[in-house]
Design a protein around this motif. Structure first.
Motif, PDB file in Angstrom:
ATOM      1  N   SER A  54      -3.962  48.103  24.826  1.00 36.20           N
ATOM      2  CA  SER A  54      -3.760  46.805  25.453  1.00 36.20           C
ATOM      3  C   SER A  54      -4.907  45.853  25.154  1.00 36.20           C
ATOM      4  O   SER A  54      -4.702  44.653  25.019  1.00 36.20           O
ATOM      5  N   GLU A  55      -6.127  46.376  25.043  1.00 33.67           N
ATOM      6  CA  GLU A  55      -7.255  45.505  24.712  1.00 33.67           C
ATOM      7  C   GLU A  55      -7.087  44.892  23.327  1.00 33.67           C
ATOM      8  O   GLU A  55      -7.500  43.767  23.080  1.00 33.67           O
ATOM      9  N   GLY A  56      -6.473  45.626  22.412  1.00 37.87           N
ATOM     10  CA  GLY A  56      -6.273  45.116  21.058  1.00 37.87           C
ATOM     11  C   GLY A  56      -5.172  44.094  20.943  1.00 37.87           C
ATOM     12  O   GLY A  56      -4.941  43.568  19.856  1.00 37.87           O
ATOM     13  N   CYS A  57      -4.451  43.805  22.053  1.00 34.86           N
ATOM     14  CA  CYS A  57      -3.376  42.813  22.044  1.00 34.86           C
ATOM     15  C   CYS A  57      -3.793  41.491  22.663  1.00 34.86           C
ATOM     16  O   CYS A  57      -3.080  40.498  22.517  1.00 34.86           O
ATOM     17  N   LEU A  58      -4.886  41.465  23.404  1.00 33.99           N
ATOM     18  CA  LEU A  58      -5.256  40.273  24.153  1.00 33.99           C
ATOM     19  C   LEU A  58      -5.657  39.144  23.212  1.00 33.99           C
ATOM     20  O   LEU A  58      -6.291  39.378  22.180  1.00 33.99           O
ATOM     21  N   PRO A  59      -5.306  37.900  23.545  1.00 32.22           N
ATOM     22  CA  PRO A  59      -5.717  36.770  22.700  1.00 32.22           C
ATOM     23  C   PRO A  59      -7.225  36.553  22.786  1.00 32.22           C
ATOM     24  O   PRO A  59      -7.859  36.846  23.795  1.00 32.22           O
ATOM     25  N   LEU A  60      -7.783  36.024  21.715  1.00 32.12           N
ATOM     26  CA  LEU A  60      -9.217  35.756  21.659  1.00 32.12           C
ATOM     27  C   LEU A  60      -9.573  34.395  22.236  1.00 32.12           C
ATOM     28  O   LEU A  60     -10.754  34.095  22.415  1.00 32.12           O
ATOM     29  N   ALA A  61      -8.573  33.574  22.523  1.00 32.76           N
ATOM     30  CA  ALA A  61      -8.757  32.262  23.142  1.00 32.76           C
ATOM     31  C   ALA A  61      -7.539  31.993  24.016  1.00 32.76           C
ATOM     32  O   ALA A  61      -6.473  32.561  23.790  1.00 32.76           O
ATOM     33  N   VAL A 105      12.041  25.973  38.408  1.00 30.63           N
ATOM     34  CA  VAL A 105      12.782  26.783  37.445  1.00 30.63           C
ATOM     35  C   VAL A 105      12.892  28.209  37.976  1.00 30.63           C
ATOM     36  O   VAL A 105      12.059  28.667  38.760  1.00 30.63           O
ATOM     37  N   ALA A 106      13.942  28.888  37.558  1.00 29.87           N
ATOM     38  CA  ALA A 106      14.167  30.263  37.991  1.00 29.87           C
ATOM     39  C   ALA A 106      14.245  31.229  36.829  1.00 29.87           C
ATOM     40  O   ALA A 106      14.183  32.432  37.028  1.00 29.87           O
ATOM     41  N   ARG A 107      14.367  30.708  35.600  1.00 29.57           N
ATOM     42  CA  ARG A 107      14.450  31.560  34.424  1.00 29.57           C
ATOM     43  C   ARG A 107      13.574  31.019  33.307  1.00 29.57           C
ATOM     44  O   ARG A 107      13.455  29.810  33.136  1.00 29.57           O
ATOM     45  N   LEU A 108      12.996  31.918  32.539  1.00 28.62           N
ATOM     46  CA  LEU A 108      12.153  31.559  31.411  1.00 28.62           C
ATOM     47  C   LEU A 108      12.544  32.391  30.205  1.00 28.62           C
ATOM     48  O   LEU A 108      12.988  33.537  30.335  1.00 28.62           O
ATOM     49  N   GLN A 109      12.344  31.812  29.018  1.00 32.58           N
ATOM     50  CA  GLN A 109      12.479  32.531  27.760  1.00 32.58           C
ATOM     51  C   GLN A 109      11.117  32.517  27.072  1.00 32.58           C
ATOM     52  O   GLN A 109      10.579  31.457  26.777  1.00 32.58           O
ATOM     53  N   LEU A 110      10.553  33.698  26.804  1.00 31.47           N
ATOM     54  CA  LEU A 110       9.167  33.807  26.346  1.00 31.47           C
ATOM     55  C   LEU A 110       9.043  34.014  24.839  1.00 31.47           C
ATOM     56  O   LEU A 110       7.974  34.370  24.358  1.00 31.47           O
ATOM     57  N   ALA A 111      10.113  33.796  24.080  1.00 31.91           N
ATOM     58  CA  ALA A 111      10.133  34.255  22.693  1.00 31.91           C
ATOM     59  C   ALA A 111       9.066  33.615  21.812  1.00 31.91           C
ATOM     60  O   ALA A 111       8.642  34.218  20.829  1.00 31.91           O
ATOM     61  N   ASN A 112       8.628  32.389  22.097  1.00 38.39           N
ATOM     62  CA  ASN A 112       7.681  31.729  21.197  1.00 38.39           C
ATOM     63  C   ASN A 112       6.241  31.828  21.686  1.00 38.39           C
ATOM     64  O   ASN A 112       5.370  31.116  21.178  1.00 38.39           O
ATOM     65  N   VAL A 113       5.949  32.693  22.644  1.00 41.07           N
ATOM     66  CA  VAL A 113       4.573  32.898  23.104  1.00 41.07           C
ATOM     67  C   VAL A 113       3.939  33.933  22.183  1.00 41.07           C
ATOM     68  O   VAL A 113       4.166  35.139  22.318  1.00 41.07           O
ATOM     69  N   ALA A 114       3.155  33.465  21.228  1.00 32.45           N
ATOM     70  CA  ALA A 114       2.554  34.349  20.226  1.00 32.45           C
ATOM     71  C   ALA A 114       1.150  33.869  19.903  1.00 32.45           C
ATOM     72  O   ALA A 114       0.810  32.700  20.120  1.00 32.45           O
ATOM     73  N   TRP A 115       0.340  34.768  19.366  1.00 33.07           N
ATOM     74  CA  TRP A 115      -1.029  34.410  19.003  1.00 33.07           C
ATOM     75  C   TRP A 115      -1.534  35.348  17.915  1.00 33.07           C
ATOM     76  O   TRP A 115      -1.005  36.444  17.705  1.00 33.07           O
ATOM     77  N   LEU A 116      -2.540  34.882  17.196  1.00 31.67           N
ATOM     78  CA  LEU A 116      -3.221  35.679  16.180  1.00 31.67           C
ATOM     79  C   LEU A 116      -4.608  36.052  16.684  1.00 31.67           C
ATOM     80  O   LEU A 116      -5.208  35.319  17.479  1.00 31.67           O
TER      81      LEU A 116
END
Length: 341
Positions: A54-61, A105-116
């Protein structure tokens, strides 16, 4: 909040050690008042209980992305109208929160939450923004993994026009897009109003912004336009600028969908003497002329991450009809819903 959508809850997909993507749907068990609310954590909530994975997945900013949202309760499965916007923030500690700036809002779509997670390179800013940023200019930049480039950072407040572009900066030669122009959307919220920006990225690496419009949400749920010619200094995040430096696989158009015209590119090549003719003899129909020169729709894969970019001209009949189909190696494991306009 609880996970919904298909048969899988919201998940985190790693792209090796270079990045990660949040995907899936989120629904609240009860409607809550507008504001900022926690969605969950990446890995364990207690930092002492996190593992190396999990630590290797966290964003750096810090990451801030616009996602599609819907006001319907989870029991309204027959009407999932994703017609609202919400801001999802991911902190460097893995905390995920949502800001309801466009009504409840009651629903969310998270598909574009991405980071390098690669090295942050500073973006060469225009002189205007260099002066406004001061010592914080090193926090505005981009990360590159293979052919993918993700920009990040928050631009300082300044005035934007609806008629003229404001030059933000220019990317270095090794991080410029291949093909035609790119167009991105950015939102910023202030005083219960959403200000929409159009971000242009040229093949030369030039990044420019223009204010599109401002809108609000009435109590009955309808959108109304806010007519402010001069809303004052506005800030907006660069996180929506994501592209590939290499031309991806062109998508085959279906059901009458069309790629944007490329007359502007041909005329430029003719002017340089690289092709014969002026490029003006076959301009054809006027429809879609404002998209002339934009990148055609393509898909690019890097590890487990896929980028869809480019422009496509469709009609109202494509609302429930596929206008293209992804190649087998670029298809998602579950349905993905994205905000593009």
């Amino acid at each position: 909040f609880e996970g919904v959508g298909e048969s899988k809850p919201p998940t985190l997909v790693r792209c090796g050690t270079e990045g990660a993507v949040l995907q899936g749907g989120v629904s609240c068990s009860r409607v809550v008042k507008p504001g900022s609310w926690p969605l969950g954590h990446i890995g364990a909530a207690d930092p002492r209980s996190r593992d190396a994975l999990s630590e290797g997945c966290l964003p750096l900013a810090p990451v801030q992305m616009i996602v599609l949202a819907a006001p319907e309760r989870p029991d309204r499965d027959d009407m999932p109208k994703y017609d609202r916007a919400a801001l999802v923030d991911v902190s460097v500690a893995g905390e995920v929160t949502v800001s309801q700036e466009d009504g409840v809002v009651a629903r969310l779509q998270l598909a574009n939450v991405a980071w390098l997670r690669t090295e942050l390179r500073q973006l060469p800013l225009d002189s205007q923004f260099k002066e406004l940023c001061g010592p914080d200019a090193d926090k505005i930049g981009f990360r590159k993994a293979g052919s993918l480039v993700f920009c990040e950072g928050m631009l300082p407040g300044t005035d934007y026009s609806q008629a003229e572009d404001v030059v933000v900066g220019s990317l270095p030669p090794d991080c410029r897009p291949d093909g035609g122009r790119r167009l991105f959307m950015a939102l910023t919220c202030r005083n219960s109003e959403i200000h929409v920006f159009r971000i242009f990225l040229e093949p030369s690496g030039r990044i420019a912004a223009r204010r599109s419009h401002a809108q609000g949400r009435a109590r009955d749920g309808h959108i109304f336009e806010v007519s402010k010619r001069q809303p004052g200094a506005l800030t907006w995040p660069l996180g929506t600028i994501r592209f590939s430096t290499q031309a991806g696989a062109a998508l085959q158009m279906l059901a009458g969908a069309r790629a944007p015209l490329q007359h502007a590119a041909r005329k430029q090549l003719a002017y340089l003497g690289l092709v014969s003719g002026s490029g003006q003899g076959d301009l054809g129909e006027e429809e879609g002329r404002d998209m002339d020169g934009f990148q055609v729709a393509t898909s690019t894969r890097h590890g487990t991450m896929v980028i869809l970019e480019g422009a496509v001209i469709i009609t109202a009949r494509h609302r429930y009809t596929a206008f293209s189909q992804l190649p087998p190696d670029c298809r998602p494991t579950q349905t993905v819903t994205l905000m593009v306009a």
